[in-house]
Write a protein that holds these residues in place. Sequence first.
Motif, PDB file in Angstrom:
ATOM      1  N   ASN A 354      66.186  46.592  51.707  1.00 51.00           N
ATOM      2  CA  ASN A 354      67.064  45.660  52.415  1.00 51.00           C
ATOM      3  C   ASN A 354      67.336  44.393  51.616  1.00 51.00           C
ATOM      4  N   GLU A 355      66.535  44.141  50.580  1.00 51.26           N
ATOM      5  CA  GLU A 355      66.672  42.923  49.796  1.00 51.26           C
ATOM      6  C   GLU A 355      67.526  43.105  48.545  1.00 51.26           C
ATOM      7  N   TRP A 356      67.877  44.381  48.255  1.00 50.90           N
ATOM      8  CA  TRP A 356      68.775  44.589  47.110  1.00 50.90           C
ATOM      9  C   TRP A 356      70.021  43.736  47.281  1.00 50.90           C
ATOM     10  N   TYR A 360      71.941  38.925  41.551  1.00 49.54           N
ATOM     11  CA  TYR A 360      70.778  38.045  41.613  1.00 49.54           C
ATOM     12  C   TYR A 360      71.049  36.841  40.719  1.00 49.54           C
ATOM     13  N   ASN A 361      70.254  35.796  40.910  1.00 47.33           N
ATOM     14  CA  ASN A 361      70.300  34.659  39.999  1.00 47.33           C
ATOM     15  C   ASN A 361      68.942  33.991  39.984  1.00 47.33           C
ATOM     16  N   VAL A 362      68.752  33.087  39.041  1.00 48.48           N
ATOM     17  CA  VAL A 362      67.463  32.424  38.880  1.00 48.48           C
ATOM     18  C   VAL A 362      67.694  30.922  38.752  1.00 48.48           C
ATOM     19  N   ALA A 363      66.778  30.138  39.337  1.00 46.54           N
ATOM     20  CA  ALA A 363      66.873  28.681  39.294  1.00 46.54           C
ATOM     21  C   ALA A 363      66.610  28.172  37.877  1.00 46.54           C
ATOM     22  N   PRO A 364      67.034  26.948  37.582  1.00 49.62           N
ATOM     23  CA  PRO A 364      66.839  26.410  36.236  1.00 49.62           C
ATOM     24  C   PRO A 364      65.397  26.418  35.749  1.00 49.62           C
ATOM     25  N   ASP A 365      64.409  26.277  36.654  1.00 48.77           N
ATOM     26  CA  ASP A 365      63.021  26.271  36.197  1.00 48.77           C
ATOM     27  C   ASP A 365      62.454  27.666  35.999  1.00 48.77           C
ATOM     28  N   GLY A 366      63.235  28.717  36.325  1.00 46.03           N
ATOM     29  CA  GLY A 366      62.812  30.084  36.104  1.00 46.03           C
ATOM     30  C   GLY A 366      61.809  30.616  37.103  1.00 46.03           C
ATOM     31  N   GLY A 371      69.190  36.260  45.825  1.00 45.81           N
ATOM     32  CA  GLY A 371      70.069  37.417  45.883  1.00 45.81           C
ATOM     33  C   GLY A 371      71.015  37.278  47.049  1.00 45.81           C
ATOM     34  N   ASP A 372      72.205  37.911  46.936  1.00 45.14           N
ATOM     35  CA  ASP A 372      73.228  37.718  47.964  1.00 45.14           C
ATOM     36  C   ASP A 372      73.373  38.888  48.920  1.00 45.14           C
ATOM     37  N   LEU A 433      76.491  33.999  43.960  1.00 43.01           N
ATOM     38  CA  LEU A 433      75.633  32.846  44.210  1.00 43.01           C
ATOM     39  C   LEU A 433      75.124  32.217  42.916  1.00 43.01           C
ATOM     40  N   THR A 434      74.980  30.892  42.935  1.00 43.06           N
ATOM     41  CA  THR A 434      74.415  30.130  41.827  1.00 43.06           C
ATOM     42  C   THR A 434      73.550  29.010  42.382  1.00 43.06           C
TER      43      THR A 434
END
Length: 462
Positions: A354-356, A360-366, A371-372, A433-434
């Motif tokens: 259900n989370e797929w 996906y994206n990652v925050a600047p601190d990694g 996910g959208d 998303l970002t």
Amino acid sequence: MSNATLSAHRRQFLGGAALALAAAAAAPGQALSQTASATAATTSGAEPPRDWIDAKTGHRIVRLSNDPGTQNLYFHQNGYTPQGDKLVLKSAGGLWLCDLKTFKLTLLVKGPDADLLFTTRHSRDVLYSVTAPKMADGSEGLAADRPKTIYAIDVDTKKTRKIAQIAAGAINSINFDGTLLAGSVAYGAKPLQPKTEDDRKRFGQAEYAALGPDGKPLSFAKAKGVRMTERFETDVPAEIFTIDLKTGARTVIHKSMRWLGHIQFSPTDPTLVMFCHEGPWHRVDRIWTVRTDGAGLTKIHTRTMNFEIAGHEFFSADGKWIWYDLQTPRGQVFWIAGHEIATGRKLYHRVEQNEWSVHYNVAPDGKLFAGDGGDEDMVAHAKDGKWLYAFRPEQIRDAATQYYAEGLITVNKMASEKLVDMSAHDYRLEPNLTFTPDQKWIVFTSNMHGANHVYAVEVAKA
């Protein structure tokens, strides 16, 4: 991408009219006091809510855009100024700057002809392209085949300058120090499907019409697979090139007869380019890097099982990792997979069905991922997947890390948190998303209230 002729009804969501009107009256930065859901659009054409608390998640959501049809950039394109104070958006009215402290919008470039490309990491420029109305020979041709002029506009002074021209194709990225553009072109490639103006406004991509063996229309996801396969099996000459912004020199750094896409510069290494071999993911080793002199062609992920897929790749903000959607096999086991560029080390974070997510994206601190989500017709066939998620990596239980071998894949799991109820969203529009540079907000596009708008959800609970 190109659009299909498949007709699809626009969703209308009943109820919530009073809430929508109240929210529209609220100024940005003033959250509604009620926590009732604001995700229902109205049939009366009322303006969508401006600021509310998602009743199911407890997170604050702010609508950033004013014009219906506004969208943010593709998920791996940079839309933020280096100082993290501005975000650039695109609508039919032009290019807009959003102040990330006040959420106030100001018009940067007026008119529909400016095609937003990205911001730069070395300056406060926004880059956009303008496509010529006709081919060099006077014929109309496809937009992808027409000449384009690339402009840069300073977000503070509004000074605009022409920085490059290309005869065909598209500009996809700019390197870290602002010396090179990267672009791509396919000579003679046909569109996946003819676009219609309405589809471009609604989804930014094709609706993908195709018939099944029984002669009946396929669903969006299945029709997309048919069209992607047709394009994949049609070889045309393709190039990835750079443009030197000082000399104007165009240099081809990679050639192929196969479909190339997702060209993106490393955010920190000015000579490293990532790209993909497009097509049905289970038939390609998709993710590659190459240097700007054409050397160092490197495959990032090699499939090891039938029907394994990997794609929708992106760099971490520090340029040290490449992250991507990995399924082993497709539609069964889901990972946010990472490749450390310097060492080749692999790190796989498990996510549930259900989370797929489409992206996906990652925050600047990694350390924080997002996910959208996706709908039931998509690859995960998730029964309850229409959410925007935050993910935090966790070590698997009883992991004997003292015995981990450097040459093996390290496996962790993701702890998920639901941020936005996307149940009213039509996933033919990708949310893209970002994270904002301060990591406090996640920006995304949605049609949850009917028209496309850009929203931001606060990572911390209200």
